[in-house]
Design an enzyme around this catalytic site. Sequence first.
Site, PDB file in Angstrom:
ATOM      1  NE  ARG A  47       7.503 -78.989 -67.703  1.00  0.00           N
ATOM      2  CZ  ARG A  47       6.401 -79.714 -67.833  1.00  0.00           C
ATOM      3  NH1 ARG A  47       5.260 -79.335 -67.278  1.00  0.00           N
ATOM      4  NH2 ARG A  47       6.407 -80.840 -68.519  1.00  0.00           N
ATOM      5  CE1 TYR A 100      24.018 -65.427 -53.757  1.00  0.00           C
ATOM      6  CE2 TYR A 100      22.918 -67.526 -54.109  1.00  0.00           C
ATOM      7  CZ  TYR A 100      22.861 -66.168 -53.847  1.00  0.00           C
ATOM      8  OH  TYR A 100      21.649 -65.557 -53.665  1.00  0.00           O
ATOM      9  CG  ASP A 172      28.313 -68.717 -59.793  1.00  0.00           C
ATOM     10  OD1 ASP A 172      28.230 -67.721 -60.537  1.00  0.00           O
ATOM     11  OD2 ASP A 172      27.525 -68.924 -58.840  1.00  0.00           O
ATOM     12  CE  LYS A 197      22.591 -61.772 -57.887  1.00  0.00           C
ATOM     13  NZ  LYS A 197      23.369 -62.890 -57.429  1.00  0.00           N
TER      14      LYS A 197
HETATM   15  C1  PLP Z   1      23.059 -64.166 -56.871  1.00  0.00           C
HETATM   16  C2  PLP Z   1      23.997 -65.260 -57.134  1.00  0.00           C
HETATM   17  C3  PLP Z   1      23.543 -66.570 -57.353  1.00  0.00           C
HETATM   18  C4  PLP Z   1      22.086 -66.945 -57.267  1.00  0.00           C
HETATM   19  O1  PLP Z   1      21.303 -66.287 -58.195  1.00  0.00           O
HETATM   20  P1  PLP Z   1      19.744 -65.927 -57.975  1.00  0.00           P
HETATM   21  O2  PLP Z   1      19.377 -65.329 -59.291  1.00  0.00           O
HETATM   22  O3  PLP Z   1      19.647 -64.993 -56.824  1.00  0.00           O
HETATM   23  O4  PLP Z   1      19.046 -67.219 -57.696  1.00  0.00           O
HETATM   24  C5  PLP Z   1      24.496 -67.534 -57.648  1.00  0.00           C
HETATM   25  N1  PLP Z   1      25.802 -67.247 -57.677  1.00  0.00           N
HETATM   26  C6  PLP Z   1      26.281 -66.013 -57.467  1.00  0.00           C
HETATM   27  C7  PLP Z   1      27.740 -65.762 -57.521  1.00  0.00           C
HETATM   28  C8  PLP Z   1      25.387 -64.983 -57.173  1.00  0.00           C
HETATM   29  O5  PLP Z   1      25.870 -63.755 -56.941  1.00  0.00           O
END
Ligand code: PLP
Length: 388
Positions: A47, A100, A172, A197
């Site tokens: 962890r 998001y 982000d 992504k």
């Molecule tokens: C998908 C996404 C998230 C969240 O990510 P997860 O891996 O689905 O928890 C946060 N910010 C953006 C811009 C995203 O496209």
Amino acid sequence: MTQYSTLAIHAGPGPDEATGALLTPIHQSTTFKQDGIGQDREFTYSRTGNPTVSALEERLGALENALPATAYATGMAATTTLFLSVLRAGDRVVVSDVVYGGTVRVLQQVLHSFGVEAEFVDTADLNQLADALRKPTRLLFLETPANPTLKLTDIEGAAKLAKAAGALVAVDNTFLTSALQQPLDLGADLVVYSTTKYIEGHNSTVGGALLTRDEELNERIRFVKGTAGTTQAPWESWLTLRGLKTLPLRLEKHSQNALHVAEYLEKHAQVAQVYYPYLPSFPQYELAQRQQSSGGGIVSFELNGGLEAGKQFLSGLKLFTLAENLGAVESLVTHPATMTHASVPVEQRRAAGIRDGLIRLSVGLEGEEDLIADLDWALKCVLGGVLS
Ligand SMILES: *Cc1c(COP(=O)(O)O)cnc(C)c1O
């Protein structure tokens, strides 16, 4: 200085010392044998730390000239850990208005009850941002390009305002990754990723990461991660390490395919508007040229004919799959008003430019002519000439 694409392949631990294995082994172990009382090794329990996860963290950090990253089970685990690490009851966060959906939910439906106040402002407009920063603010949280209209925020300008107001700045950077945009160089204190992504890039995992160059902040984040247990697993980390190797190459091709798709859509009579930062018609084209090194793989567009046209279009696609994700080799399509942004109230959705005919494409790595042929056929279906 070593080039980005070299770091994407080599940064972090080299071949395994014990066996010579070229790739970092998957250390699928909960715990680690200790040499004696008070003689803890680097790793004790997965962890708080694991060698495979740590290899990913080192490589991600090296790509942005930052400290080793912290890796998380999901992108939302990364965002949540960031908030838990820097916010306290009574703190206020200023957030990009187009952000998001999970980020909105964690602020409004989870952290609100712990006394954290979030204000959503149009951070693309630095005057509005300056106004919002007049009240004491602990954190400015930006997403650029923003999902799904790809509205941009000037990171450097926003960071200057936030610094003057004594606020930390987090970006982000999921849509572009450090291959195309480096927020820490533009004044941000923290960068957040959903590695789900582009970074992993093959629709195989969910994951997240946080990066900073600030030792104290990093220590706090690592402590909260290890305590709350939001950490990434070894197998997912290994897949993400593998994905990283081709990240710059993939993004180059994603961007190239996306630009051609955007140019094609812009000329089509059934399309009212196309959103792509590297199209000269994009309102923030100059900012895009300055801030990011190419356009990225996401294209959004507004169909004439609203929801009904959207349904017809989606039913005509064969290569683009209807699914909630983005950033992988397979081309995907979403209808934000009924999918990713369905839980956002209609008024708020409209204000963010998400109308019923809006379609978001994650342009994959298939052949460009095949992708355009697929869109061309689906647009014919909208005209009613094929299905009716
Ligand atoms: C998908 C996404 C998230 C969240 O990510 P997860 O891996 O689905 O928890 C946060 N910010 C953006 C811009 C995203 O496209």
